[in-house]
Design a protein around this motif. Sequence first.
Motif, PDB file in Angstrom:
ATOM      1  N   UNK A  54      -7.841   6.388  45.532  1.00  0.00           N
ATOM      2  CA  UNK A  54      -6.519   6.204  44.931  1.00  0.00           C
ATOM      3  C   UNK A  54      -6.467   4.811  44.305  1.00  0.00           C
ATOM      4  N   UNK A  55      -6.300   4.729  42.986  1.00  0.00           N
ATOM      5  CA  UNK A  55      -6.240   3.447  42.289  1.00  0.00           C
ATOM      6  C   UNK A  55      -4.781   3.034  42.093  1.00  0.00           C
ATOM      7  N   UNK A  56      -4.500   1.755  42.385  1.00  0.00           N
ATOM      8  CA  UNK A  56      -3.124   1.304  42.281  1.00  0.00           C
ATOM      9  C   UNK A  56      -3.004  -0.186  42.037  1.00  0.00           C
ATOM     10  N   UNK A  57      -1.840  -0.717  42.362  1.00  0.00           N
ATOM     11  CA  UNK A  57      -1.523  -2.120  42.115  1.00  0.00           C
ATOM     12  C   UNK A  57      -0.572  -2.609  43.205  1.00  0.00           C
ATOM     13  N   UNK A  58      -0.418  -3.921  43.278  1.00  0.00           N
ATOM     14  CA  UNK A  58       0.483  -4.513  44.259  1.00  0.00           C
ATOM     15  C   UNK A  58       1.238  -5.680  43.627  1.00  0.00           C
ATOM     16  N   UNK A  59       2.413  -5.962  44.174  1.00  0.00           N
ATOM     17  CA  UNK A  59       3.197  -7.129  43.796  1.00  0.00           C
ATOM     18  C   UNK A  59       4.072  -7.496  44.989  1.00  0.00           C
ATOM     19  N   UNK A  60       4.235  -8.785  45.230  1.00  0.00           N
ATOM     20  CA  UNK A  60       5.038  -9.178  46.385  1.00  0.00           C
ATOM     21  C   UNK A  60       5.275 -10.667  46.452  1.00  0.00           C
ATOM     22  N   UNK A  63       3.563 -23.329  50.608  1.00  0.00           N
ATOM     23  CA  UNK A  63       3.511 -22.218  51.548  1.00  0.00           C
ATOM     24  C   UNK A  63       4.118 -20.926  51.024  1.00  0.00           C
ATOM     25  N   UNK A  64       5.077 -21.023  50.123  1.00  0.00           N
ATOM     26  CA  UNK A  64       5.658 -19.821  49.520  1.00  0.00           C
ATOM     27  C   UNK A  64       4.725 -19.299  48.417  1.00  0.00           C
ATOM     28  N   UNK A  65       4.646 -17.987  48.285  1.00  0.00           N
ATOM     29  CA  UNK A  65       3.734 -17.438  47.284  1.00  0.00           C
ATOM     30  C   UNK A  65       4.325 -16.198  46.622  1.00  0.00           C
ATOM     31  N   UNK A  66       3.882 -15.983  45.396  1.00  0.00           N
ATOM     32  CA  UNK A  66       4.071 -14.724  44.686  1.00  0.00           C
ATOM     33  C   UNK A  66       2.686 -14.128  44.484  1.00  0.00           C
ATOM     34  N   UNK A  67       2.577 -12.816  44.564  1.00  0.00           N
ATOM     35  CA  UNK A  67       1.264 -12.190  44.469  1.00  0.00           C
ATOM     36  C   UNK A  67       1.305 -10.950  43.591  1.00  0.00           C
ATOM     37  N   UNK A  68       0.143 -10.645  43.021  1.00  0.00           N
ATOM     38  CA  UNK A  68      -0.025  -9.423  42.236  1.00  0.00           C
ATOM     39  C   UNK A  68      -1.513  -9.164  42.100  1.00  0.00           C
ATOM     40  N   UNK A  69      -1.861  -7.902  41.859  1.00  0.00           N
ATOM     41  CA  UNK A  69      -3.257  -7.574  41.676  1.00  0.00           C
ATOM     42  C   UNK A  69      -3.522  -6.087  41.795  1.00  0.00           C
ATOM     43  N   UNK A  70      -4.776  -5.680  41.603  1.00  0.00           N
ATOM     44  CA  UNK A  70      -5.149  -4.269  41.724  1.00  0.00           C
ATOM     45  C   UNK A  70      -5.439  -3.892  43.171  1.00  0.00           C
ATOM     46  N   UNK A  71      -5.517  -2.604  43.424  1.00  0.00           N
ATOM     47  CA  UNK A  71      -5.823  -2.105  44.759  1.00  0.00           C
ATOM     48  C   UNK A  71      -6.542  -0.760  44.643  1.00  0.00           C
TER      49      UNK A  71
END
Length: 201
Positions: A144-150, A110-118
């Motif tokens: 607007x091009x970006x990224x995410x992490x969480x 159930x716990x997760x780490x995430x990353x990717x483009x946006x």
Amino acid sequence: MRKSIITIALLMSVAGAAQAQYRGRGGNVSLGLKAGASLTSFVGPDAKNFFNSRFGFNAGIFANIGLTRLIAFQPEVLYSQKGAKTNTVDVKYRLHYVDVPLAFHVNTDGFFFEAGPQVGFLVAAKYQAGSTSTDITPGYKSIDFGYLAGLGYQLKHGLGAGLRYNGAFTNFSKSSVNGNMTTQPRQRNSAFQLYATYSFN
């Protein structure tokens, strides 16, 4: 605006097709809703020591598509408020985006780490000085091009929560031309998002 509508429709079609195909193989795919608060500001050489953070709102839908037991792909469509306020006078900026994050999750119980483009599609931009509000959308780039992490906690069915950072690769303001000189303000969007989710399996 037409580009953002077409992109959203295509992403939802892909998510729907992937859901049908994966379920047909006995896989596990879920759709969901999410909403939360954002703490946003502007960053970059031309924003340093000039802007403070301001609060905003984000909400939207997502599809969580399991690729393996540990890895999942989660495309989303979100309404996201961004912006900042100056640290010297009563001036605020509010930017309204339709964001399309393409997040990859690493899951464990159930716990997760995430990353990717946006990619974000600008809907409107406002400049507020005191009680006066001005539309400044034409001065800003439409994409607007970006990224995410969480990280967070999310099951295939039920409530979840997460904390995410959104950064941008591109400056959000358009360049200006004065004679033979072109000026590009070096300012980018920056946002921390704290959100809750509900998944349907």
